[in-house]
Design an enzyme around this catalytic site. Sequence first.
Site, short mmCIF file in Angstrom:
data_model
loop_
_atom_site.label_atom_id
_atom_site.label_comp_id
_atom_site.label_asym_id
_atom_site.label_seq_id
_atom_site.Cartn_x
_atom_site.Cartn_y
_atom_site.Cartn_z
N LYS A 165 89.46 36.06 30.77
CA LYS A 165 88.44 36.28 31.60
C LYS A 165 87.93 34.60 32.25
O LYS A 165 87.50 34.37 33.29
CB LYS A 165 87.33 36.95 31.12
CG LYS A 165 86.72 37.73 32.29
CD LYS A 165 85.23 38.45 31.83
CE LYS A 165 84.17 37.43 31.45
NZ LYS A 165 82.78 38.04 31.06
N ASP A 183 85.40 41.84 34.61
CA ASP A 183 84.19 42.00 33.42
C ASP A 183 84.04 43.45 33.51
O ASP A 183 84.81 44.37 34.18
CB ASP A 183 82.97 41.26 33.86
CG ASP A 183 82.51 41.69 35.17
OD1 ASP A 183 83.13 42.55 35.82
OD2 ASP A 183 81.32 41.27 35.64
#
Length: 255
Positions: A165, A183
């Site tokens: 991420k 997310d």
Amino acid sequence: MPKIIRKPLSKIPPKSKLAPAKRVKKTARKSVEKSVEKSIKASKPWTPAEVYEAFSRFRKANPEPRGELEHLNPYTLLVAVVLSAQATDAGVNKATRELFAVADTPQKTLALGEERVRDYIKSIGLYRNKARNVIALSEKLIADFNSEVPRTRAELESLPGAGRKTANVVLNMAFGEHTMAVDTHVFRVGNRTGLAPGKTPLEVELGLERVIPDEFMLHAHHWLILHGRYTCLARKPRCEVCLINDLCRWPEKTV
Ligand code: SF4
């Protein structure tokens, strides 16, 4: 006759004796999982025209969406993203405003030292571990990358505290690459809407990359985060004001 050995009942806490926070967390997680399952099963895939329409609306409403993590350069962006794991952007910004004023390069962070970095970020969860990672990643940037933030996923993921991420956010925001960082908000929106159902962030990421036309990919990550943060809220989605409520496949949408 063999003897039946039973576990004493007193060792298994009745549900009502579980700490309330744990109970709520467990129930919330179950309901999210259930709703994800439901939307995966129920959703009819979006047509390319529908996806185009949805992102055209996001673009029209907010042509230049901005991330909410404050930063001064690619290095401070990287540090902010590493600090943001399991923390809110607002909480991270509160701490980093003062930190970045004195340490906006790997060298300055090393000069500050782990203890002082820890002091600046102690309002953020897991701050001890994160301070260690910020120091270690600064050392690695100096040693292996000429003090610059690297531009490839593999190199970014090799930095302490940085995962997929983090790499996606940095590649997108610092270097303009068409990556999709997933997310909690993007994961929820991808599943609920039926745009990219998936059981893991990676499945949702790859699904979104597959369906979103390239012309929207630079900003798609921010549109979806902002949509999840302000409209498609976890507990009470605001379907009545949602830009894509006619396209959304969620069986529980309220319009
Ligand atoms: S209609 Fe409701 S559930 Fe669907 S995307 Fe919009 S806010 Fe989320």
